[in-house]
Design a protein around this motif. Structure first.
Motif, PDB file in Angstrom:
ATOM      1  N   HIS A   1      38.987  33.759  43.940  1.00  0.00           N
ATOM      2  CA  HIS A   1      40.450  33.697  43.941  1.00  0.00           C
ATOM      3  C   HIS A   1      40.957  32.258  43.902  1.00  0.00           C
ATOM      4  O   HIS A   1      41.900  31.896  44.607  1.00  0.00           O
ATOM      5  CB  HIS A   1      41.000  34.409  45.178  1.00  0.00           C
ATOM      6  CG  HIS A   1      40.844  35.902  45.125  1.00  0.00           C
ATOM      7  ND1 HIS A   1      40.771  36.603  43.946  1.00  0.00           N
ATOM      8  CD2 HIS A   1      40.744  36.828  46.114  1.00  0.00           C
ATOM      9  CE1 HIS A   1      40.635  37.881  44.199  1.00  0.00           C
ATOM     10  NE2 HIS A   1      40.606  38.058  45.505  1.00  0.00           N
ATOM     11  N   ALA A   2      40.315  31.442  43.075  1.00  0.00           N
ATOM     12  CA  ALA A   2      40.747  30.060  42.871  1.00  0.00           C
ATOM     13  C   ALA A   2      40.471  29.678  41.425  1.00  0.00           C
ATOM     14  O   ALA A   2      39.600  30.265  40.765  1.00  0.00           O
ATOM     15  CB  ALA A   2      40.021  29.119  43.823  1.00  0.00           C
ATOM     16  N   THR A   3      41.210  28.713  40.936  1.00  0.00           N
ATOM     17  CA  THR A   3      41.040  28.283  39.547  1.00  0.00           C
ATOM     18  C   THR A   3      39.665  27.669  39.325  1.00  0.00           C
ATOM     19  O   THR A   3      39.109  27.006  40.206  1.00  0.00           O
ATOM     20  CB  THR A   3      42.112  27.254  39.163  1.00  0.00           C
ATOM     21  OG1 THR A   3      42.047  26.130  40.056  1.00  0.00           O
ATOM     22  CG2 THR A   3      43.503  27.857  39.215  1.00  0.00           C
ATOM     23  N   ARG A   4      39.135  27.898  38.138  1.00  0.00           N
ATOM     24  CA  ARG A   4      37.872  27.301  37.716  1.00  0.00           C
ATOM     25  C   ARG A   4      38.065  26.728  36.322  1.00  0.00           C
ATOM     26  O   ARG A   4      38.899  27.225  35.550  1.00  0.00           O
ATOM     27  CB  ARG A   4      36.752  28.335  37.714  1.00  0.00           C
ATOM     28  CG  ARG A   4      36.449  28.910  39.079  1.00  0.00           C
ATOM     29  CD  ARG A   4      35.283  29.887  39.029  1.00  0.00           C
ATOM     30  NE  ARG A   4      34.059  29.233  38.621  1.00  0.00           N
ATOM     31  CZ  ARG A   4      32.871  29.846  38.569  1.00  0.00           C
ATOM     32  NH1 ARG A   4      32.780  31.134  38.876  1.00  0.00           N
ATOM     33  NH2 ARG A   4      31.785  29.192  38.201  1.00  0.00           N
ATOM     34  N   PRO A   5      37.318  25.712  35.963  1.00  0.00           N
ATOM     35  CA  PRO A   5      37.475  25.141  34.618  1.00  0.00           C
ATOM     36  C   PRO A   5      37.032  26.126  33.549  1.00  0.00           C
ATOM     37  O   PRO A   5      36.038  26.838  33.701  1.00  0.00           O
ATOM     38  CB  PRO A   5      36.566  23.907  34.652  1.00  0.00           C
ATOM     39  CG  PRO A   5      35.571  24.189  35.745  1.00  0.00           C
ATOM     40  CD  PRO A   5      36.318  24.989  36.765  1.00  0.00           C
ATOM     41  N   GLY A   6      37.801  26.158  32.470  1.00  0.00           N
ATOM     42  CA  GLY A   6      37.429  26.987  31.336  1.00  0.00           C
ATOM     43  C   GLY A   6      36.388  26.291  30.491  1.00  0.00           C
ATOM     44  O   GLY A   6      36.023  25.137  30.752  1.00  0.00           O
TER      45      GLY A   6
END
Length: 253
Positions: A218-223
């Motif tokens: 539930h946190a942003t991750r690099p694409g």
């Protein structure tokens, strides 16, 4: 699951680390250290399942290239950018730009602000972790992630400005009142008083909460297009779900 949060400073005095134990329906602040030295921080990074560090994990690639070229006397005069625009292209990491777009706030520049002193300490800690055999991935795919407590608080609709320093103790207590109300499942126990007197303690707790968000997806991750820069520059993990999801989401604890 055990998560840890580190509010890192250049010196031990203003450094805090918090450990939160998750049982699925509750979370317990098991330990809180204010004035943490490197050994305490390495203990946190070695024992927790996920560790959130409030500090840049790397420098902007263009800045590093600029410094190396200048050091060697090989600097090429920029032609595409001049003045402020050129300096800003050196000062900000890709993740800083993404964070500003999402939150409307500029993280401190590790290339042009005093936080660089803290980042130097962080780099040393990461090197010690790697030397001890623990994989370090600055993109956040490993145990350690980079966090930004003010941005986490903003996402969770909690006070996120002007709560730092002795003059703002009233604002700090207001933040604590709202955090306690929003997280009835979080047991602060004997450490609540310390959190009400130290913004470093609060940021460490928020960092540990953000580490939980990252651990359960539930946190942003690099694409894919961002991963290459994140591996060297670091990546700020921003929560993407409400606080309640930290205990209600399906996860292995």
């Amino acid at each position: 699951m055990l998560t840890a949060g580190i509010d890192l400073a250049a010196e031990d005095t203003n450094t805090a680390v918090a450990w939160i134990r998750w049982t699925g329906t509750t979370a317990v602040l098991e330990e809180l250290v204010i004035g943490a030295d490197d050994d305490e921080l390495l203990r946190a990074a070695s024992t927790a399942d996920k560790v959130g560090i409030d500090c840049p994990l790397g420098w902007p690639a263009p800045f590093v290239e600029f410094i190396v070229a200048h050091h060697r006397g090989e600097m090429v005069t920029p032609t595409d950018l001049i003045g402020r625009d050129w300096r800003r292209s050196l000062a900000w990491r890709h993740t800083d730009l993404v964070t500003r777009e999402v939150t409307g706030r500029n993280p401190l520049s590790v290339a042009a602000d005093r936080i660089a002193h803290t980042a130097m300490r962080c780099a040393g800690l990461l090197a010690r972790l790697a030397a001890a055999g623990q994989p370090v991935d600055r993109s956040g795919c490993g145990t350690v992630i980079e966090v930004y407590p003010a941005a986490s608080l903003r996402h969770w609709e909690l006070p996120n400005q002007r709560y730092k320093g002795r003059r703002n103790n009233g604002a700090l207590n207001d933040l604590m009142d709202q955090l306690v109300a929003a997280t009835p499942w979080l047991q602060l126990g004997e450490f609540e008083s310390a959190c009400r007197h130290s913004d470093h303690a609060v940021d460490a707790v928020v960092a540990a909460l953000t580490a939980r968000a990252a651990a359960i997806g539930h946190a942003t991750r690099p694409g894919p297009a961002e991963l290459a820069s994140a591996v060297t520059e670091g990546w700020i993990a921003l929560p993407t779900a409400p606080l309640t999801d930290l205990v209600t989401a399906s996860a292995t604890d």
